[in-house]
Design a protein around this motif. Structure first.
Motif, PDB file in Angstrom:
ATOM      1  N   THR A 139      31.499  41.599  32.629  1.00 34.54           N
ATOM      2  CA  THR A 139      33.014  41.880  32.712  1.00 34.54           C
ATOM      3  C   THR A 139      33.590  40.864  33.537  1.00 34.54           C
ATOM      4  OG1 THR A 139      30.967  42.711  34.790  1.00 34.54           O
ATOM      5  CG2 THR A 139      33.484  42.161  35.914  1.00 34.54           C
ATOM      6  N   THR A 156      32.779  36.967  35.471  1.00 34.01           N
ATOM      7  CA  THR A 156      31.827  37.113  36.424  1.00 34.01           C
ATOM      8  C   THR A 156      30.980  35.685  36.048  1.00 34.01           C
ATOM      9  OG1 THR A 156      29.818  37.901  37.097  1.00 34.01           O
ATOM     10  CG2 THR A 156      30.429  37.807  34.831  1.00 34.01           C
ATOM     11  N   ILE A 200      34.249  39.463  45.301  1.00 37.41           N
ATOM     12  CA  ILE A 200      35.192  38.473  44.110  1.00 37.41           C
ATOM     13  C   ILE A 200      36.163  37.700  44.645  1.00 37.41           C
ATOM     14  CG2 ILE A 200      36.841  40.979  43.156  1.00 37.41           C
ATOM     15  CD1 ILE A 200      38.280  41.607  45.349  1.00 37.41           C
ATOM     16  N   PHE A 205      40.517  35.413  39.729  1.00 31.84           N
ATOM     17  CA  PHE A 205      40.550  36.383  39.074  1.00 31.84           C
ATOM     18  C   PHE A 205      38.530  36.621  38.965  1.00 31.84           C
ATOM     19  CE2 PHE A 205      45.602  35.880  38.194  1.00 31.84           C
ATOM     20  CZ  PHE A 205      45.865  36.845  39.399  1.00 31.84           C
ATOM     21  N   ASP A 206      38.082  35.743  39.497  1.00 32.08           N
ATOM     22  CA  ASP A 206      36.921  35.207  38.920  1.00 32.08           C
ATOM     23  C   ASP A 206      35.506  36.858  39.710  1.00 32.08           C
ATOM     24  OD1 ASP A 206      37.124  34.069  36.688  1.00 32.08           O
ATOM     25  OD2 ASP A 206      36.543  31.522  38.166  1.00 32.08           O
ATOM     26  N   PHE A 207      34.595  36.458  39.148  1.00 32.84           N
ATOM     27  CA  PHE A 207      34.149  37.637  39.556  1.00 32.84           C
ATOM     28  C   PHE A 207      32.327  37.177  40.356  1.00 32.84           C
ATOM     29  CE2 PHE A 207      36.785  39.830  36.781  1.00 32.84           C
ATOM     30  CZ  PHE A 207      37.006  41.367  38.038  1.00 32.84           C
ATOM     31  N   SER A 242      36.761  46.147  45.728  1.00 33.24           N
ATOM     32  CA  SER A 242      36.721  45.757  44.880  1.00 33.24           C
ATOM     33  C   SER A 242      37.532  44.669  44.073  1.00 33.24           C
ATOM     34  CB  SER A 242      35.621  43.947  45.004  1.00 33.24           C
ATOM     35  OG  SER A 242      34.942  44.625  46.339  1.00 33.24           O
ATOM     36  N   LEU A 243      36.943  45.817  42.603  1.00 30.02           N
ATOM     37  CA  LEU A 243      36.973  45.731  41.462  1.00 30.02           C
ATOM     38  C   LEU A 243      38.887  46.594  41.186  1.00 30.02           C
ATOM     39  CD1 LEU A 243      34.090  47.127  39.107  1.00 30.02           C
ATOM     40  CD2 LEU A 243      35.309  45.082  39.530  1.00 30.02           C
ATOM     41  N   VAL A 246      41.246  43.795  43.093  1.00 28.77           N
ATOM     42  CA  VAL A 246      41.770  42.442  42.027  1.00 28.77           C
ATOM     43  C   VAL A 246      42.379  42.477  40.867  1.00 28.77           C
ATOM     44  CG1 VAL A 246      39.567  42.407  40.799  1.00 28.77           C
ATOM     45  CG2 VAL A 246      40.383  39.946  40.120  1.00 28.77           C
ATOM     46  N   THR A 247      42.121  43.990  40.363  1.00 25.00           N
ATOM     47  CA  THR A 247      42.985  43.935  39.117  1.00 25.00           C
ATOM     48  C   THR A 247      44.251  44.247  39.192  1.00 25.00           C
ATOM     49  OG1 THR A 247      40.834  45.347  38.162  1.00 25.00           O
ATOM     50  CG2 THR A 247      43.102  46.271  36.937  1.00 25.00           C
TER      51      THR A 247
END
Ligand code: KG4
Ligand code: ZN
Length: 330
Positions: A139, A156, A200, A205-207, A242-243, A246-247
């Motif tokens: 990811t 990630t 997130i 910008f990490d997961f 969440s995705l 963050v995107t």
């Protein structure tokens, strides 16, 4: 230029024939049925099954494309990351065919191939773009300036998004692969019923998906009366929302107009909808490849291979690299 692509990094035996940007054939023979009873991919079974299927899948790809072996200009196969035995089957097959025809061969990075998935569509992304790659193996959020030039924005720190889907589905006894299974069950659940900790961080910008996975499992143990449908829907919503957040934050931060979705989890309808609605609201162009170009396939491998062969000659020494990393710019 006609390129044969081969993808055998995990549990799909995939072969495609690409002419220019046009997919003449893209065959995916899934091994899901073989691995389902183990709840995940068994590497030895994957390698053996690739060996058994690869030649037939190549034949079908040729027949569907109406192309013969001597009509190829180049061959590309995934060299990593992935399972070493599985990767070797595709690489050896591709190299043998390339040697027999005296045409170039190139090994391709699987993650980079996923980035190219969206470029197989009729409306390819305008660059620069922020790419969200969400698969079973990784990811990451990537800034793509141009082909071959990538900046890693975040990734990630533990499990991949698809892995979280697979592990939660396994815990809920929903079967394998977990993403489609959770998506199916979630249809009759309430996505707002339960709130789980998002994967997130506010300041990067990490997961991190392992905390979410553990929270869902702990919740199930504490609340055995909770409906599986509601848990699946709430988990899926937490991941997708969440995705999306963050995107969009990355797109705003780096001032791009294009957002691209890639990887198997990109087949998730809720994620696709949330991303596309939010991009529209913010005046961004959202590129959602068809689901078959999100999940593992060989057309993306052929496309990436062709681009590399336009930059440099082929390399028959490209070997299986299970932990292959993509080169990022600073
Ligand atoms: O990209 P991919 O086909 O293979 C890898 O490179 O890993 O991704 C496979 C992952 C699996 O974890 C699978 O559960 C997930 O993608 N997946 C989905 C969906 N379809 C596949 N996750 C959520 N929703 C889906 N519809
Ligand atoms: Zn993949």
């Amino acid at each position: 230029m006609i390129v044969l692509g081969i993808e055998t990094s995990c549990d799909e035996t995939a072969v495609a024939v690409l002419e220019g940007n046009r997919i003449l054939s893209s065959i995916v023979s899934s091994q899901v049925d073989l691995h389902a009873k183990y709840g995940g991919v068994v590497p030895e079974i994957a390698s053996r099954s690739h060996v058994e299927r690869i030649l037939e899948v190549i034949d079908i790809a040729f027949a569907q494309a109406n192309v013969k072996l001597n009509g190829l200009d180049a061959i590309a196969a995934t060299k990593g990351p992935g399972l070493i035995g599985a990767l070797s089957v595709g690489l050896v097959s591709g190299k043998a065919l390339a040697i027999s025809q005296n045409i170039p061969f190139v090994g391709v990075n699987h993650h980079e191939a996923h980035f190219f998935g969206a470029f197989l569509e009729n409306d390819p992304p305008e660059l620069p773009a922020v790419i969200l790659l969400v698969s079973g193996g990784h990811t990451m959020l990537v800034f793509m300036q141009e082909f071959g030039k990538y900046k890693l924005l975040g990734q990630t720190l533990n499990d991949a998004a698809g892995e979280a889907f697979d592990k939660v589905a396994r815990y809920l006894s929903l079967g394998y692969p977990g993403g489609p299974a959770i998506e199916r069950v979630a249809q009759s659940g309430d996505p707002q019923r339960y709130e789980f900790p998002g994967p997130i961080f506010k300041d990067s910008f990490d997961f991190s998906f392992s905390g979410l996975k553990t929270a869902v499992i702990r919740f199930c143990k504490k609340m055995p009366e909770a409906k599986v449908e509601d848990i699946a829907a709430s988990f899926q919503y937490c991941v997708a929302d969440s995705l999306k957040d963050v995107t969009l934050r990355a797109a705003r931060h780096f001032g791009v107009n294009s957002v691209v979705l890639a990887g198997g989890v990109g087949a998730n309808t809720l994620l696709r909808n949330l991303l596309s609605v939010s991009c529209q609201k913010e005046g961004l162009k959202c590129y959602l490849p068809s689901k078959k170009n999100c999940t593992d396939n060989a057309a993306m491998v052929a496309y990436a291979g062709r681009w590399h062969l336009e930059q440099h000659p082929g390399n028959l020494m490209d070997g299986a690299a299970p932990n292959l990393r993509l080169e990022f710019e600073n």
